[in-house]
Write a protein that holds these residues in place. Structure first.
Motif, short mmCIF file in Angstrom:
data_model
loop_
_atom_site.label_atom_id
_atom_site.label_comp_id
_atom_site.label_asym_id
_atom_site.label_seq_id
_atom_site.Cartn_x
_atom_site.Cartn_y
_atom_site.Cartn_z
N SER A 52 1.00 -1.23 -0.10
CA SER A 52 -0.14 -0.13 -0.11
C SER A 52 1.03 1.12 0.14
N ALA A 53 0.71 2.08 -0.68
CA ALA A 53 1.13 3.49 -0.76
C ALA A 53 0.93 4.35 0.29
N SER A 54 2.07 5.25 0.91
CA SER A 54 1.78 6.22 1.74
C SER A 54 1.22 7.42 1.10
N ALA A 55 1.01 8.51 2.13
CA ALA A 55 0.58 9.65 1.53
C ALA A 55 1.43 10.32 0.45
N THR A 56 2.83 10.05 0.48
CA THR A 56 3.62 10.68 -0.30
C THR A 56 3.68 9.99 -1.89
N GLY A 57 2.90 8.88 -1.72
CA GLY A 57 2.94 8.05 -3.45
C GLY A 57 3.87 6.86 -3.13
N LYS A 58 4.74 6.93 -2.31
CA LYS A 58 5.99 6.00 -2.23
C LYS A 58 5.15 4.80 -1.32
N PRO A 59 5.75 3.41 -1.66
CA PRO A 59 5.36 2.45 -0.77
C PRO A 59 5.73 2.31 0.73
N ALA A 60 4.77 2.11 1.41
CA ALA A 60 4.86 2.31 3.13
C ALA A 60 6.01 1.40 3.45
N ALA A 61 6.70 1.99 4.47
CA ALA A 61 7.96 1.23 4.99
C ALA A 61 7.34 -0.07 5.80
N ARG A 62 8.37 -1.15 5.51
CA ARG A 62 8.15 -2.33 6.26
C ARG A 62 8.68 -2.08 7.92
N SER A 63 7.62 -2.41 8.83
CA SER A 63 8.65 -2.64 10.30
C SER A 63 8.13 -3.93 10.86
N PHE A 64 8.95 -4.16 11.81
CA PHE A 64 8.98 -5.54 12.38
C PHE A 64 8.43 -5.63 14.21
N VAL A 65 8.19 -6.85 14.52
CA VAL A 65 8.01 -6.99 15.95
C VAL A 65 9.50 -6.95 16.60
N SER A 66 10.30 -8.01 16.29
CA SER A 66 11.27 -8.45 16.96
C SER A 66 12.44 -7.32 16.87
N THR A 67 12.30 -6.35 16.13
CA THR A 67 13.35 -5.28 16.06
C THR A 67 12.66 -4.11 15.64
N THR A 68 13.48 -3.03 16.05
CA THR A 68 13.20 -1.62 15.48
C THR A 68 13.45 -1.23 14.15
N LEU A 69 14.26 -2.10 13.47
CA LEU A 69 14.68 -1.78 12.20
C LEU A 69 13.50 -1.81 11.36
#
Length: 501
Positions: A52-69
């Protein structure tokens, strides 16, 4: 396929794209390509769903549960047999950030410090594979920093700085089999610009090439473009690079814009983007043996093989030369391409053996061409945020759409095991809990074992096959949990710290 695409502003300079490590003026340009890039009509297989795209038109970033990366989303398609190995890119977020990924876009290593870096790739140092990159400050079209070498545990084993009180530029960090590094440098010098209509007492970026002994830091070679290349060879107009017309030291004119240095026997091949020329430089005397391209070419070339604003020039063992032809036109038209040339025995005539184009990709700056071990060719499109793999004959068989522009893109085989511990986290789901596991940079994990405890010693409660950068398993609820990374033979590669639930 591209009839609905907006015009692409091809007059953007590198300075408009790279300032202080962040994107300036090209965000909209980069965002457009996510919505409009096509895949081949025949037998295309989507490896990942479109994010899904963010408001900027770029794909949203992936985040994770086990790490803050976190990392920008990547999508891809594949229709043929690709070369083995992982992909190495430096997607631009706030600065260029390093990413090693599988060809379906799944992360393997996310550079954890978010340092601004370029040219992430695998090279050899002292006979062993190493991970290398340039990092530092992007100063507008070039950079000031140093090269870093990491071993297969991601431990830094060397830092390479420029010599003679200069700063290493972001364009090149190229190791040789002699334990040296070839780097580029930008330094402001006073110069006469009257040959191109500028001030007689003006200022120019003099581009240097240095060869540095990695172990000692000793400067073995320091070559200056200003000493050997007339400023009149430039194709850049004095007013094209806003604020850099050469009238002041702070507005030095970028006549050459060196962006690649390649070993070539007793010479070096040096690419100057703003003169549209590849120079063969005598290592001993520093003199130019020949020019390929530009206003004073010594090598004949067919009109349809003329390149412009090029990047990533490389000489190969079979004598061929590859490069990325940014190929900007003066208006809003143009198409970039990878190019492969052969030269005759006298090196007076070049033949375009193959070009690599796809889907009207236009990288206004940056870009790369890599010949892979199986003969395939990987092209990174620079400011057009994508990377495409072609067969040797020029058929596109794989493409990844990136979450940001990447200076260069590579494919390498890479096996690594970090010295850090695996990461773990847990979330309660009713009377059970889901345990999450990841290990940034580990390439040989085949499965995860979950151990839990509620007062006694931890006991194994389940195993699950690694399913991506982060893997999870639903297990009975307990007070604490530990995850173990397992290799193909079932051996324990690493164990996380104990986490409380």
């Amino acid at each position: 396929m591209d009839t609905d695409k907006p015009d692409r502003a091809t007059n953007l300079s590198r300075r408009a794209l790279i300032t202080g490590g962040s994107l300036v003026g090209a965000g909209v340009l980069a965002g457009v390509f996510f919505a409009t890039r096509d895949t081949p009509e025949s037998s295309a297989s989507t490896l990942r769903p479109t994010p899904s795209a963010s408001a900027t038109g770029k794909p949203a970033a992936r985040s994770f549960v086990s790490t803050t990366l976190s990392v920008p989303q990547v999508t891809s398609w594949k229709t043929g047999t690709t070369a083995p190995g992982l992909l190495f890119v430096t997607q631009q977020e706030k600065g260029f950030n390093g990413l090693i990924m599988r060809e379906n876009g799944e992360p393997v290593w996310i550079e954890p410090t978010k340092v601004n870096l370029t040219d992430l790739k695998v090279q050899a140092y002292q006979g062993a594979p190493v991970l290398t990159y340039w990092s530092g400050k992007s100063t507008g079209g070039h950079g000031a920093g140093s090269g870093t070498i990491l071993d297969t545990t991601y431990t830094p084993i060397a830092t390479v700085a420029a010599g003679n009180d200069l700063d290493a530029d972001l364009h090149e960090f190229n190791l040789t089999d002699r334990g040296t590094a070839l780097i580029t440098i930008y330094v402001v010098k006073k110069s006469d610009l009257s040959s191109i209509g500028g001030p007689k007492n003006g200022y120019v970026y003099d581009c240097h090439v240095q060869e540095i002994d990695v172990a000692t830091g000793k400067v073995l070679l320091d070559w200056s473009a200003l000493d050997h290349i007339p400023i009149s060879e430039t194709y850049l107009g004095l007013t094209q690079d806003e604020g850099h017309d050469g009238t002041t030291a702070g507005g030095a004119f970028d006549a050459y814009h060196l962006n690649a240095v390649e070993e070539d026997g007793d010479t070096l091949l040096v690419s100057a983007r703003h003169t549209h020329t590849i120079y063969s430089i005598d290592r001993t005397t520093g003199k130019i043996r020949w020019r390929f391209g530009g206003k004073k070419s010594d090598i004949k070339i067919a009109q349809d093989a003329v390149f412009a604003w090029q990047h990533d020039v490389r000489r190969h063992t079979d004598g061929t030369i590859t490069l990325f032809d940014n190929h900007l036109y003066s208006g809003t038209d143009g198409q970039s391409r990878g190019m492969k040339f052969s030269l005759n025995a006298a090196e007076t005539e070049a033949t375009l053996e193959q070009e690599y184009t796809y889907d009207k990709h236009l990288g206004t700056a940056m870009g790369s061409v890599q010949v892979l071990a199986n003969g395939n060719v990987l092209v990174g499109w620079g400011t057009d945020p994508a990377v495409t793999e072609f067969t040797a004959g020029g058929k596109a068989i794989y493409e990844a759409t990136l979450g940001g522009i990447s200076y260069r893109s590579y494919r390498h085989e890479w096996s690594a095991q970090p010295t850090t511990k695996p990461d773990a986290a847990a979330r309660v789901e009713g009377d059970r809990m889901r345990v999450y596991a990841s290990w940034n940079g580990a390439t040989t994990v085949k499965s995860w074992r979950i151990l839990t405890a509620s007062g006694g010693d931890p006991v194994a409660v389940g195993e699950v096959k690694r399913s991506g950068f982060e893997t999870s398993l639903l297990v009975p609820k307990a007070a604490t949990a530990v995850v173990q990374a397992l290799g193909a033979d079932g051996s324990v590669l690493g164990t996380s710290a104990s986490i409380s639930v």
